[in-house]
Write a protein that holds these residues in place. Structure first.
Motif, mmCIF file in Angstrom:
data_model
loop_
_atom_site.group_PDB
_atom_site.id
_atom_site.type_symbol
_atom_site.label_atom_id
_atom_site.label_comp_id
_atom_site.label_asym_id
_atom_site.label_seq_id
_atom_site.Cartn_x
_atom_site.Cartn_y
_atom_site.Cartn_z
ATOM 1 N N GLU A 61 0.832 -1.193 0.000
ATOM 2 C CA GLU A 61 0.000 0.000 0.000
ATOM 3 C C GLU A 61 0.874 1.252 0.000
ATOM 4 O O GLU A 61 2.039 1.227 0.413
ATOM 5 C CB GLU A 61 -0.896 0.015 1.247
ATOM 6 N N ARG A 62 0.300 2.342 -0.416
ATOM 7 C CA ARG A 62 1.010 3.616 -0.344
ATOM 8 C C ARG A 62 1.250 3.981 1.116
ATOM 9 O O ARG A 62 0.416 3.711 1.995
ATOM 10 C CB ARG A 62 0.198 4.715 -1.025
ATOM 11 N N GLU A 63 2.376 4.619 1.391
ATOM 12 C CA GLU A 63 2.719 5.044 2.738
ATOM 13 C C GLU A 63 3.355 6.435 2.677
ATOM 14 O O GLU A 63 4.146 6.731 1.770
ATOM 15 C CB GLU A 63 3.697 4.058 3.399
ATOM 16 N N THR A 64 3.002 7.264 3.632
ATOM 17 C CA THR A 64 3.564 8.611 3.701
ATOM 18 C C THR A 64 4.903 8.531 4.409
ATOM 19 O O THR A 64 4.961 8.204 5.584
ATOM 20 C CB THR A 64 2.625 9.550 4.463
ATOM 21 N N ALA A 94 10.659 2.068 -4.828
ATOM 22 C CA ALA A 94 9.243 2.423 -4.853
ATOM 23 C C ALA A 94 9.013 3.514 -5.890
ATOM 24 O O ALA A 94 9.960 4.118 -6.402
ATOM 25 C CB ALA A 94 8.791 2.941 -3.485
ATOM 26 N N ILE A 95 7.745 3.751 -6.164
ATOM 27 C CA ILE A 95 7.358 4.973 -6.869
ATOM 28 C C ILE A 95 7.106 6.017 -5.788
ATOM 29 O O ILE A 95 6.348 5.763 -4.840
ATOM 30 C CB ILE A 95 6.101 4.771 -7.716
ATOM 31 N N TYR A 96 7.728 7.166 -5.931
ATOM 32 C CA TYR A 96 7.592 8.238 -4.946
ATOM 33 C C TYR A 96 6.708 9.331 -5.534
ATOM 34 O O TYR A 96 6.986 9.854 -6.624
ATOM 35 C CB TYR A 96 8.961 8.799 -4.578
ATOM 36 N N ARG A 135 -7.227 21.176 1.781
ATOM 37 C CA ARG A 135 -8.553 21.104 2.395
ATOM 38 C C ARG A 135 -8.476 20.707 3.856
ATOM 39 O O ARG A 135 -9.320 19.974 4.347
ATOM 40 C CB ARG A 135 -9.409 20.081 1.641
ATOM 41 N N GLY A 136 -7.477 21.118 4.555
ATOM 42 C CA GLY A 136 -7.319 20.750 5.957
ATOM 43 C C GLY A 136 -5.861 20.868 6.335
ATOM 44 O O GLY A 136 -5.066 21.473 5.608
ATOM 45 N N TYR A 137 -5.518 20.279 7.493
ATOM 46 C CA TYR A 137 -4.161 20.424 8.005
ATOM 47 C C TYR A 137 -3.494 19.084 8.298
ATOM 48 O O TYR A 137 -2.440 19.040 8.907
ATOM 49 C CB TYR A 137 -4.182 21.262 9.296
ATOM 50 N N TRP A 138 -4.132 17.982 7.850
ATOM 51 C CA TRP A 138 -3.590 16.667 8.130
ATOM 52 C C TRP A 138 -2.760 16.182 6.964
ATOM 53 O O TRP A 138 -3.184 16.214 5.827
ATOM 54 C CB TRP A 138 -4.724 15.675 8.417
ATOM 55 N N CYS A 139 -1.560 15.723 7.266
ATOM 56 C CA CYS A 139 -0.646 15.218 6.240
ATOM 57 C C CYS A 139 -0.023 13.937 6.752
ATOM 58 O O CYS A 139 1.203 13.786 6.724
ATOM 59 C CB CYS A 139 0.461 16.238 5.961
ATOM 60 N N TYR A 140 -0.862 13.014 7.229
ATOM 61 C CA TYR A 140 -0.315 11.809 7.832
ATOM 62 C C TYR A 140 -0.538 10.592 6.948
ATOM 63 O O TYR A 140 0.404 9.886 6.615
ATOM 64 C CB TYR A 140 -0.949 11.587 9.214
ATOM 65 N N ASP A 141 -1.756 10.362 6.560
ATOM 66 C CA ASP A 141 -2.081 9.202 5.727
ATOM 67 C C ASP A 141 -2.223 9.621 4.269
ATOM 68 O O ASP A 141 -2.581 10.759 3.976
ATOM 69 C CB ASP A 141 -3.403 8.578 6.191
ATOM 70 N N PRO A 142 -1.944 8.690 3.353
ATOM 71 C CA PRO A 142 -2.133 9.035 1.932
ATOM 72 C C PRO A 142 -3.514 9.604 1.623
ATOM 73 O O PRO A 142 -3.646 10.472 0.764
ATOM 74 C CB PRO A 142 -1.894 7.688 1.238
ATOM 75 N N GLY A 143 -4.526 9.137 2.327
ATOM 76 C CA GLY A 143 -5.876 9.630 2.099
ATOM 77 C C GLY A 143 -6.092 11.075 2.500
ATOM 78 O O GLY A 143 -7.099 11.682 2.125
ATOM 79 N N ASP A 144 -5.153 11.665 3.236
ATOM 80 C CA ASP A 144 -5.271 13.070 3.650
ATOM 81 C C ASP A 144 -4.998 14.026 2.498
ATOM 82 O O ASP A 144 -5.447 15.162 2.497
ATOM 83 C CB ASP A 144 -4.295 13.378 4.781
ATOM 84 N N PHE A 145 -4.214 13.571 1.523
ATOM 85 C CA PHE A 145 -3.771 14.462 0.449
ATOM 86 C C PHE A 145 -4.831 14.572 -0.633
ATOM 87 O O PHE A 145 -5.427 13.573 -1.036
ATOM 88 C CB PHE A 145 -2.461 13.941 -0.151
ATOM 89 N N ASN A 146 -5.044 15.787 -1.131
ATOM 90 C CA ASN A 146 -6.023 15.958 -2.199
ATOM 91 C C ASN A 146 -5.410 16.413 -3.524
ATOM 92 O O ASN A 146 -6.129 16.595 -4.495
ATOM 93 C CB ASN A 146 -7.158 16.905 -1.767
ATOM 94 N N TRP A 147 -4.094 16.581 -3.579
ATOM 95 C CA TRP A 147 -3.404 16.863 -4.843
ATOM 96 C C TRP A 147 -2.205 15.933 -4.944
ATOM 97 O O TRP A 147 -1.465 15.757 -3.969
ATOM 98 C CB TRP A 147 -2.946 18.321 -4.906
ATOM 99 N N TRP A 148 -1.987 15.400 -6.139
ATOM 100 C CA TRP A 148 -0.943 14.397 -6.350
ATOM 101 C C TRP A 148 -0.176 14.660 -7.637
ATOM 102 O O TRP A 148 -0.754 15.099 -8.643
ATOM 103 C CB TRP A 148 -1.570 12.996 -6.464
ATOM 104 N N GLY A 149 1.122 14.346 -7.595
ATOM 105 C CA GLY A 149 1.884 14.270 -8.820
ATOM 106 C C GLY A 149 1.761 12.875 -9.407
ATOM 107 O O GLY A 149 1.071 12.009 -8.848
#
Length: 125
Positions: free
Chosen positions: A44-47, A93-95, A102-116
């Motif tokens: 799974e993806r991991e931060t 891995a792929i990085y 949309r918030g202040y949480w940057c812990y789990d991959p699901g927290d992010f709303n913009w991706w490269g």
């Protein structure tokens, strides 16, 4: 809209170093925090590391990369960097560069709303 483009991936031997760069564009003033997320083969993806953009903002690292990876925000050039040292085959891995507006949480991959789109890092034994 935020646009993220990663570069700097490649193939290295165990113990080598790489620096990943994420070029930021668009409404970057809306970014509250950003980070690097990796996806290892079959996992799974991991931060691996996150950074908060306010002045003096916190940084965090997952245990497997502490002391080996350094995250930084180059404000002048609008880039997010990840310096990776003492690389191990398990770092293969792929990085992905990712950001939160949309918030202040940057812990789990699901927290992010913009991706490269990601950049491949391969570490050989």
């Amino acid at each position: 809209q935020v646009h993220l483009v990663e570069s700097g991936g490649g193939s290295v031997q165990t113990g080598g170093s790489l620096t990943l760069t994420c070029a930021l564009s668009g409404d970057t003033s809306a970014i509250q925090c950003m980070g690097w997320v990796r996806q290892r083969p079959g996992k799974e993806r991991e931060t691996v590391s996150s950074l908060w953009t306010r002045e003096g903002g916190d940084k965090r690292y997952e245990d497997p990369v502490k002391g080996r990876f350094t995250i930084s925000h180059d404000v002048a050039q609008n880039r997010l960097l990840l310096q990776m040292g003492n690389l191990k085959p398990d770092d293969t891995a792929i990085y992905f560069c990712a950001a939160v507006t949309r918030g202040y949480w940057c812990y789990d991959p699901g927290d992010f709303n913009w991706w490269g789109r990601g950049t491949q890092v391969t570490v050989s034994a």
